[in-house]
Scaffold this active site. Structure first.
Site, PDB file in Angstrom:
ATOM      1  N   ALA A 193       0.826  -1.211   0.000  1.00 15.98           N
ATOM      2  CA  ALA A 193       0.000   0.000   0.000  1.00 15.98           C
ATOM      3  C   ALA A 193       0.857   1.256   0.000  1.00 15.98           C
ATOM      4  O   ALA A 193       0.677   2.155  -0.828  1.00 15.98           O
ATOM      5  CB  ALA A 193      -0.936  -0.016   1.209  1.00 15.98           C
ATOM      6  N   ASP A 234      10.440  -6.229  -3.552  1.00 12.73           N
ATOM      7  CA  ASP A 234       9.369  -6.783  -2.720  1.00 12.73           C
ATOM      8  C   ASP A 234       9.263  -8.261  -3.073  1.00 12.73           C
ATOM      9  O   ASP A 234       9.200  -8.609  -4.246  1.00 12.73           O
ATOM     10  CB  ASP A 234       8.044  -6.069  -3.003  1.00 12.73           C
ATOM     11  CG  ASP A 234       7.027  -6.281  -1.891  1.00 12.73           C
ATOM     12  OD1 ASP A 234       6.919  -7.433  -1.412  1.00 12.73           O
ATOM     13  OD2 ASP A 234       6.359  -5.316  -1.498  1.00 12.73           O
ATOM     14  N   ARG A 272      -6.567  -1.153  -1.342  1.00 10.93           N
ATOM     15  CA  ARG A 272      -5.655  -0.084  -0.922  1.00 10.93           C
ATOM     16  C   ARG A 272      -4.481   0.075  -1.875  1.00 10.93           C
ATOM     17  O   ARG A 272      -4.002   1.174  -2.086  1.00 10.93           O
ATOM     18  CB  ARG A 272      -5.091  -0.376   0.482  1.00 10.93           C
ATOM     19  CG  ARG A 272      -6.119  -0.650   1.498  1.00 10.93           C
ATOM     20  CD  ARG A 272      -5.564  -1.141   2.817  1.00 10.93           C
ATOM     21  NE  ARG A 272      -4.421  -2.010   2.742  1.00 10.93           N
ATOM     22  CZ  ARG A 272      -4.447  -3.290   2.399  1.00 10.93           C
ATOM     23  NH1 ARG A 272      -5.590  -3.851   2.054  1.00 10.93           N
ATOM     24  NH2 ARG A 272      -3.349  -4.022   2.381  1.00 10.93           N
ATOM     25  N   LYS A 313       4.355  -8.311  -6.749  1.00  6.94           N
ATOM     26  CA  LYS A 313       3.964  -6.930  -6.470  1.00  6.94           C
ATOM     27  C   LYS A 313       4.910  -5.921  -7.115  1.00  6.94           C
ATOM     28  O   LYS A 313       4.472  -4.931  -7.706  1.00  6.94           O
ATOM     29  CB  LYS A 313       3.908  -6.693  -4.959  1.00  6.94           C
ATOM     30  CG  LYS A 313       2.682  -7.262  -4.297  1.00  6.94           C
ATOM     31  CD  LYS A 313       2.576  -6.823  -2.850  1.00  6.94           C
ATOM     32  CE  LYS A 313       1.257  -7.306  -2.249  1.00  6.94           C
ATOM     33  NZ  LYS A 313       1.103  -6.879  -0.846  1.00  6.94           N
ATOM     34  N   ASP A 349       6.307  -3.374   6.433  1.00  5.68           N
ATOM     35  CA  ASP A 349       5.231  -3.639   7.383  1.00  5.68           C
ATOM     36  C   ASP A 349       5.695  -4.424   8.599  1.00  5.68           C
ATOM     37  O   ASP A 349       4.878  -4.981   9.319  1.00  5.68           O
ATOM     38  CB  ASP A 349       4.074  -4.394   6.695  1.00  5.68           C
ATOM     39  CG  ASP A 349       4.478  -5.794   6.247  1.00  5.68           C
ATOM     40  OD1 ASP A 349       5.678  -6.129   6.328  1.00  5.68           O
ATOM     41  OD2 ASP A 349       3.592  -6.557   5.827  1.00  5.68           O
ATOM     42  N   ASN A 350       7.015  -4.485   8.834  1.00  6.36           N
ATOM     43  CA  ASN A 350       7.457  -5.162  10.056  1.00  6.36           C
ATOM     44  C   ASN A 350       8.719  -4.505  10.589  1.00  6.36           C
ATOM     45  O   ASN A 350       9.533  -3.951   9.838  1.00  6.36           O
ATOM     46  CB  ASN A 350       7.668  -6.661   9.804  1.00  6.36           C
ATOM     47  CG  ASN A 350       8.865  -6.943   8.930  1.00  6.36           C
ATOM     48  OD1 ASN A 350       9.994  -7.047   9.422  1.00  6.36           O
ATOM     49  ND2 ASN A 350       8.641  -7.050   7.624  1.00  6.36           N
ATOM     50  N   CYS A 401      -0.223 -19.822  31.087  1.00  2.00           N
ATOM     51  CA  CYS A 401      -1.262 -20.499  31.871  1.00  2.00           C
ATOM     52  C   CYS A 401      -2.618 -19.823  31.695  1.00  2.00           C
ATOM     53  O   CYS A 401      -3.662 -20.482  31.736  1.00  2.00           O
ATOM     54  CB  CYS A 401      -0.873 -20.543  33.347  1.00  2.00           C
ATOM     55  SG  CYS A 401      -0.838 -18.930  34.156  1.00  2.00           S
TER      56      CYS A 401
END
Length: 1080
Positions: free
Chosen positions: A502, A528, A539, A552, A600-601, A656
């Site tokens: 995007a 990419d 988007r 992409k 994006d990371n 837990c």
């Protein structure tokens, strides 16, 4: 923040920007009548403290926008947008007709964002024709469109973005009555006189027509909104209602309520809340909104007397009630004279909005008198505009600007005719979001004026007025602001864009329009490693439905080259990381002018940041999350780097809690995804690993000899022996028994081990908040949710074993009969069951002294199982794929989570909400993406100029929902000083001539530094404490790296980096820069 991938584009991509048929793709649609439970509808149920009722608000919206219950959402296409807006907002968007008047760059950006969002219709209006000038900012125009009507030339290319939206053109002169068929009208190129006339009509229309006036003039922009005399905002911020788990409530006037310290409360004084599940003081469970005050991180006071209420026993959830808000907009005629509070974006320019309010009025007067815009570089026109502004200011009374900044107005005059792409992109995002608000009542509108400038983006050195003259170029508008010499810098830039999702699509469009890397010396590299999916299309506007499955980067590059055929762009499909340093080698990085991240990371960002630090390259960073976006300028030696400051890690629920004591749906979904992956992906993969190499696999398990190895082998034995499936009925049996294990037997065991009256070692009740006491479920085929879960689970189990799915699974009656045939054994509780309750535990598997012997037995069993299998038997591991609604993955995960929620009396969620949480879907919309990239490109002007000081740069955080714009100067890098030297993280010490270890130590000693350690990677090359290391003194450092650290130095690498630990004369540690030793 988006990092994505790529491959070869086919011939269709030559026209990627102009042609699509989304309607031809098969869509799974969900009717709104099935589930339209948006937050806004539940908010309104309790009414409002502002003097109007929820029902009337809904009626107002529905009267304005019509009933569209038949509208449908393509969840695959709009999943990321649905995560921001919800179904009800999308429904209202689908019923909204929008007019956009003025189809230069800003109009095109607004239209693009609204068409991607999915309004009902967009009508494009313009009476003018395309000029070459327009190609600086409008991505839909080509040189072939010059001379055509701007609206007509835009229709088809914008229509191709989304065939579900009706896009049409209008080329005649507008009159007021033409506006009556629209819910929102946007004017981006209109005189103030006509704007006032149209706004008066819209303001008094019944129902009111939302009116937006927006302008971008050079590096200056403005927005005005009027949504009518009374506009209901249904959800002011878009955030989920805050909740808390109650620990105690006092019986007193102004009751004091404390909550568990599991999570901080986010309540504010004056909030309304509702209570549920309170035991003892049941009077609070009546659903009535109550006002709170004295809010603290884990407590608050209830504005109510509870003296005579029942005594609080335990339990209880408190939930914020979000209130609608009524806004009274002034018409433009009144707001010009009494604008109220301006929305600020940059507090270093606190006095700027009133001046720009004056400047835009002066420009309107100039155009009315001269019949044209001021000429770029014309001092005469600038002085005339300044005189008009001064005259207007004199008659403004209380609004009078104390100091009319003539220098600023001169800049304003010079660029007034130009619509720049970065400004159009930024304001296209802002205005597009305001239209969504007007259509839906979702988020707080801009109230009512917003002014912005980026005058800091101008060249740092004075520009001769002749340099602003047009060159009969597509960049003439930009040249009129920055000059032709600066345009050459843009064209010759060498840019690396990392990611083409995007953000990447928007960046490539912007850079192509700006002419970046479009010259003979310029080049843009985009990489990419992702491929295009259907959910990208809402988007990532450079992609079309026929591009699904393609790379992409190559598709985006082809589309960007259509926008500007001079774009020198190369598309790669490589992930940027240590493993691709042979692709992105030293020569590649050293040749770059600037890096633009579209990732994006965080890990990928940190890696690119480290490369930019190393090679001292500017980095422009940005990211989005729903309506929020941020940008950061990382400039060598001027600013801190991206990695210098990090957000705190997200809080993770204890193991837990997730596995035995969940208290919210997030815990249930985390557990559900973990179980899905364990049963259907990891265990089949372990089976295959064993079957492929039995000896090596069993040897590794015996070597490990731990509880985890034992657990893995037990799961393999279950798969191949106890729970091996050969028919679909076997799979159905397995799924039914899995249901019994998860939601009946485990719960019975838990409450057997910890009864409802159990106490901790300190005597406190074991089942105290936030723990919720569970109840086992009882299976019934008459409950469709249970039957659907078991059927979906059986289908996926069959898939792992390669078993065909019979047709009768689609018949609920036959499926129910097959499930009812399963014999379910009675449950017997175990006396020795161990249930982990330690919140610090990192595993649920407990070690045993018998692990080694048990592992030997298990290995013998799986060896026997292997001999009973055909040689080619393999299982099919299933990787979770959230975006395919036909694969049953989300049916199983949502079913697991909701059944577990039912065990613990936690509210269940629908499959879409489950997909957002379990699929870790990042909410995303086109508007915030467009705004972020526009802001970044304004910074790019400064970077490519090269002469700006740190005070000129801006980092931005924005939230279009509020709206909030916060801009600040970047922080400088931390400076380390030693003797007469100083350095920062940007510095790197270089030592050439292929030195020996002795020469390196002497070189440092000459700087007053004593090196006690030198390392390369994780390997120690020298330590002053080790006597044998002194034998290495006369060896070349590069040879030590090869021999000791086993470093491989490929032909493209001409230096070696080492980390040196040093002390000064006083034995104080000194952090020195990375040392690069050149050996070639």
């Amino acid at each position: 923040m988006l990092h994505k991938r790529a491959s070869e584009a086919n011939d269709k991509n030559d026209n990627t920007i102009i042609g699509s048929d989304l309607a031809s793709s098969k869509k799974r649609r969900i009717d709104f009548t099935e589930s339209s439970s948006d937050k806004s509808s539940s908010i309104l149920a309790s009414g409002s403290s502002r003097g109007f009722h929820g029902d009337s608000v809904v009626q107002q919206i529905d009267m304005a926008f019509g009933n569209s219950n038949r509208q449908e959402i393509d969840e695959d296409l709009h999943s990321r947008q649905l995560a921001v807006y919800g179904r009800e907002t999308m429904r209202r968007l689908f019923a909204s007709n929008v007019l956009i008047s003025g189809m230069h760059g800003l109009g095109a950006e607004i239209a693009k964002n609204l068409i991607l969002a999915g309004v009902k219709s967009v009508t494009l209006h313009d009476e003018r024709v395309v000029e070459l000038w327009d190609l600086s900012s409008n991505f839909v125009f080509s040189e072939d469109d010059v001379g055509k009507n701007r609206a007509d030339a835009s229709v088809q290319k914008l229509q191709d973005l989304n065939n579900a939206v009706v896009v049409s053109s209008l080329t005649k002169s507008l009159n007021k009555e033409d506006l009556s068929g629209f819910q929102v009208v946007v004017f981006s190129d209109i005189s103030m006189e006509r704007a006032i006339e149209f706004d008066d009509y819209c303001h008094s229309h019944q129902p009111p027509i939302a009116f937006v006036k927006a302008d971008v003039r050079g590096l200056f922009g403005s927005v005005f909104c009027d949504f009518g005399p009374e506009f209901a905002v249904l959800d002011v911020d878009g955030e989920e209602p805050h909740t808390g788990i109650i620990a105690s409530i006092s019986n007193e006037n102004q009751a004091f309520i404390s909550c568990v310290d599991d999570e901080r409360l986010e309540f504010e004084d004056g909030d309304l809340v509702v209570f549920s599940e309170v035991e003892g003081m049941t009077e609070l469970n009546d659903g009535k909104p109550r006002k709170i005050k004295s809010t603290r991180p884990y407590s608050f006071t209830l504005d109510e007397d509870t003296t005579n209420y029942g005594t609080y026993v335990k339990g209880g959830i408190v939930t914020q009630v979000k209130q609608p808000k009524l806004l009274n907009f002034k018409p433009l005629r009144e707001a010009l004279k009494d604008p109220g509070d301006f929305l600020f974006s940059d507090f270093s320019k606190f006095d700027r909005p009133p001046l720009l309010h004056l400047a835009f009025q002066a420009l309107d007067h100039f155009k009315a008198e001269a019949g044209r815009f001021p000429v770029a570089g014309s001092e005469e026109d600038a002085q005339k505009l300044i005189s008009i502004a001064t005259a207007i200011n004199t008659g403004q009374g209380d609004l009078k600007v104390e100091n009319v900044d003539q220098k600023l107005l001169r800049h304003f005059s010079f660029g007034a005719k130009a619509v720049l792409n970065p400004m159009a992109a930024m304001f296209g995002g802002i205005v597009g979001q305001e239209v969504v608000k007007a259509c839906s009542g979702k988020f707080h509108p801009l109230f009512q004026f917003f002014y912005f400038d980026s005058v800091e983006s101008l060249p740092s050195e004075p520009v001769d007025s002749s340099d602003f003259a047009p060159r009969n170029s597509r960049y003439d508008a930009q040249i009129s602001v920055f000059g032709a010499k600066f345009q050459k810098k843009l064209e010759d830039a060498k840019v690396f864009t990392v990611g083409s999702g995007a953000l990447g699509c928007e960046f490539l469009k912007n850079l192509a329009l700006m002419g970046v890397s479009c010259g003979s010396q310029g080049k843009l590299t985009v990489t990419d490693d992702d491929i295009i999916e259907k959910s990208n299309l809402s988007r990532q506007f450079l992609f079309r439905d026929w591009n699904i499955g393609q790379a992409k980067s190559t598709v985006a590059a082809s589309a960007a080259a259509v926008i500007n055929p001079r774009f020198n762009i190369e598309a790669l499909q490589n992930r940027v990381g240590a493993e691709t340093e042979n692709v992105f080698d030293d020569a590649f990085w050293e040749n770059l002018t600037v890096v633009v991240n579209a990732l994006d990371n965080v890990n990928a960002r940190l890696y690119v940041d480290s490369r930019c630090l190393y090679f001292q390259k500017p980095l422009l960073e940005s990211g989005t999350l729903g309506t929020k976006c941020n940008t950061q300028s990382v400039i060598p030696h001027l600013t801190e780097n991206y990695g210098a400051s990090r957000d705190p890690p997200e809080k993770q629920a204890p193991m837990c809690t997730v596995h035995s004591f969940p208290h919210n749906i997030d815990h249930c979904l985390t557990w559900a995804r973990s179980e899905f992956e364990g049963l259907l992906e990891k265990t089949p993969a372990e089976v295959n690993a064993y079957l492929s190499s039995p000896v090596e696999y069993t040897n590794s398990m015996m070597s490990a000899g731990d509880a985890q190895a034992r657990d893995t082998l037990e799961r393999i034995v279950e798969c191949l022996e106890k729970e091996k499936c050969e028919t679909f009925q076997d799979c159905l049996t397995w799924a039914r028994l899995r249901f019994e294990d998860y939601f009946v037997n485990r719960v019975k065991q838990l409450i057997y081990t910890f009864p409802e009256d159990a106490a901790t070692s300190t005597g406190a009740p074991f089942w105290s908040a936030p723990k919720r006491f569970p109840r086992p479920l009882q299976y019934s085929s008459s409950d469709p949710s249970l039957l659907n879960f078991i059927t979906a689970t059986a289908i996926l189990r069959a898939e792992t074993f390669g078993i065909p799915i019979p047709e009768w699974t689609k018949n609920p009656k036959e499926a129910a009969e097959a499930v009812d045939r399963v014999i379910v054994p009675d449950f017997e509780p175990r006396q020795d069951a161990k249930i982990v309750t330690d919140e610090k535990a990192t595993t649920l598997t407990t070690a045993s002294v018998d692990d080694a012997a048990v592992i030997d037995d298990l290995i013998a069993k799986i060896d026997q199982c292997r001999h009973n299998l055909s040689p080619d038997f393999r299982m099919k591991p299933i990787q979770f794929e959230k975006d395919d609604d036909t694969n049953y993955h989300m049916d199983v995960i949502a079913g697991l989570a909701n059944m577990r929620a039912r065990n613990y009396s936690i509210p269940e969620v629908d499959k879409l909400k489950a997909k957002f949480i379990a699929g870790r879907i990042i909410p995303a919309i086109a508007t915030s993406t467009a705004m972020a990239t526009g802001l970044v490109c304004l910074e790019l002007y400064k970077v490519l100029d090269g002469g700006h000081k740190v005070e000129a740069y801006r980092n931005t955080f924005a939230n279009l929902a509020l709206p909030l714009f916060s801009m600040a100067e970047p922080l400088p890098p931390k400076v380390v000083k030693h003797r007469d030297m100083a350095w920062t993280v940007w510095d790197r010490w270089v030592l050439k001539g292929n030195p020996t270890l002795r020469e390196v130590l002497q070189w440092l000693e000459d700087k007053g530094l004593s090196a006690y350690s030198i390392s390369c990677g994780s390997c120690l090359l020298f330590n002053s404490m080790f006597t044998r290391h002194k034998e290495r003194m006369d060896k070349k450092v590069v040879d030590l790296a090869r021999d000791v650290a086993k470093v491989e130095l490929p032909p493209y690498r001409n230096h070696l980096d080492v980390v040196v630990a040093c002390e000064d004369e006083d034995d104080n540690d000194v952090d020195i820069p990375l040392v690069s030793i050149y050996f070639r």
